[in-house]
Write an enzyme that holds these catalytic residues in place. Structure first.
Site, mmCIF file in Angstrom:
data_model
loop_
_atom_site.group_PDB
_atom_site.id
_atom_site.type_symbol
_atom_site.label_atom_id
_atom_site.label_comp_id
_atom_site.label_asym_id
_atom_site.label_seq_id
_atom_site.Cartn_x
_atom_site.Cartn_y
_atom_site.Cartn_z
ATOM 1 N N ASN A 1 16.636 47.828 16.397
ATOM 2 C CA ASN A 1 15.832 47.664 17.611
ATOM 3 C C ASN A 1 14.615 46.786 17.349
ATOM 4 O O ASN A 1 14.063 46.767 16.240
ATOM 5 C CB ASN A 1 15.428 49.023 18.202
ATOM 6 C CG ASN A 1 14.679 49.916 17.255
ATOM 7 O OD1 ASN A 1 14.850 49.840 16.037
ATOM 8 N ND2 ASN A 1 13.846 50.784 17.789
ATOM 9 N N CYS B 1 17.344 47.077 22.178
ATOM 10 C CA CYS B 1 17.916 48.183 21.412
ATOM 11 C C CYS B 1 18.732 47.647 20.239
ATOM 12 O O CYS B 1 19.154 46.480 20.225
ATOM 13 C CB CYS B 1 18.829 49.022 22.298
ATOM 14 S SG CYS B 1 17.965 50.084 23.462
ATOM 15 N N GLU C 1 21.726 48.226 19.563
ATOM 16 C CA GLU C 1 23.072 47.825 19.997
ATOM 17 C C GLU C 1 23.069 46.407 20.565
ATOM 18 O O GLU C 1 24.088 45.711 20.502
ATOM 19 C CB GLU C 1 23.602 48.811 21.049
ATOM 20 C CG GLU C 1 23.798 50.239 20.519
ATOM 21 C CD GLU C 1 22.556 51.117 20.694
ATOM 22 O OE1 GLU C 1 21.430 50.583 20.650
ATOM 23 O OE2 GLU C 1 22.715 52.335 20.869
HETATM 24 N N1 THU Z 1 16.824 52.565 21.174
HETATM 25 C C1 THU Z 1 17.877 51.885 20.616
HETATM 26 O O1 THU Z 1 17.684 50.990 19.781
HETATM 27 N N2 THU Z 1 19.129 52.215 21.018
HETATM 28 C C2 THU Z 1 19.425 53.201 21.897
HETATM 29 O O2 THU Z 1 20.589 53.352 22.274
HETATM 30 C C3 THU Z 1 18.376 54.113 22.350
HETATM 31 C C4 THU Z 1 16.989 53.606 22.179
HETATM 32 C C5 THU Z 1 15.460 52.182 20.783
HETATM 33 C C6 THU Z 1 14.708 51.430 21.838
HETATM 34 C C7 THU Z 1 13.269 51.715 21.452
HETATM 35 O O3 THU Z 1 12.848 50.762 20.513
HETATM 36 C C8 THU Z 1 13.327 53.083 20.786
HETATM 37 O O4 THU Z 1 14.700 53.327 20.505
HETATM 38 C C9 THU Z 1 12.789 54.220 21.648
HETATM 39 O O5 THU Z 1 13.385 54.234 22.897
#
Ligand code: THU
Length: 129
Positions: free
Chosen positions: A48, A59, A61
């Site tokens: 992320n 994110c 993903e």
């Molecule tokens: N986050 C992800 O990287 N993937 C997800 O599927 C859920 C949330 C990250 C986004 C943000 O940087 C942190 O988690 C908190 O929401």
């Protein structure tokens, strides 16, 4: 490699945890790493990347799907997502849609579920004219 290929879950968990070390998460402090097996046997990863304009956060993903296309495309067969301690994290709603596009309903998630279970009745490429 097809739908019957063995999923190297330990390798995916380790790659996701390793990917989380690249996270830029100064606001939430939640480092996330994602790793996936592709249909031709590659492992692609992402972490992320947050932004001072919070809604622009990417994110893990998102980075993973970028890595998929950057390294030759194909389809995602199985995905593992972890926090910075290596604990499994379920993908957020937007990322479920990204995984649906890149892997379809049969793509496995975190060893216990499929994208189709996480996003039932998904809108996808087949719904476009
Ligand atoms: N986050 C992800 O990287 N993937 C997800 O599927 C859920 C949330 C990250 C986004 C943000 O940087 C942190 O988690 C908190 O929401």
């Amino acid at each position: 490699m097809g739908a019957t290929q063995e999923i190297p879950w330990s390798e995916l968990w380790a790659a996701a945890h390793e990917a989380s070390t690249g996270a830029y998460a100064p606001y939430s402090k939640l480092s996330v790493g994602a790793a996936a097996l592709t249909n031709d046997g590659r492992i692609v990863t992402g972490c992320n990347v947050e932004n001072a304009s919070y809604g622009l956060t990417l994110c893990a993903e998102c980075g993973l799907v970028g890595d998929l296309h950057r390294t030759g495309g194909g389809r995602l067969v199985a995905v593992a997502v972890t926090d910075g301690d290596g604990n499994p994290l379920t993908p957020c709603g937007r990322c479920r849609q990204l995984l649906y596009e890149a892997g379809g309903a049969a793509c496995q998630v975190n060893e216990t579920q499929t994208v189709g279970e996480l996003l039932p009745g998904a809108f996808g490429p087949d719904d476009l004219p």
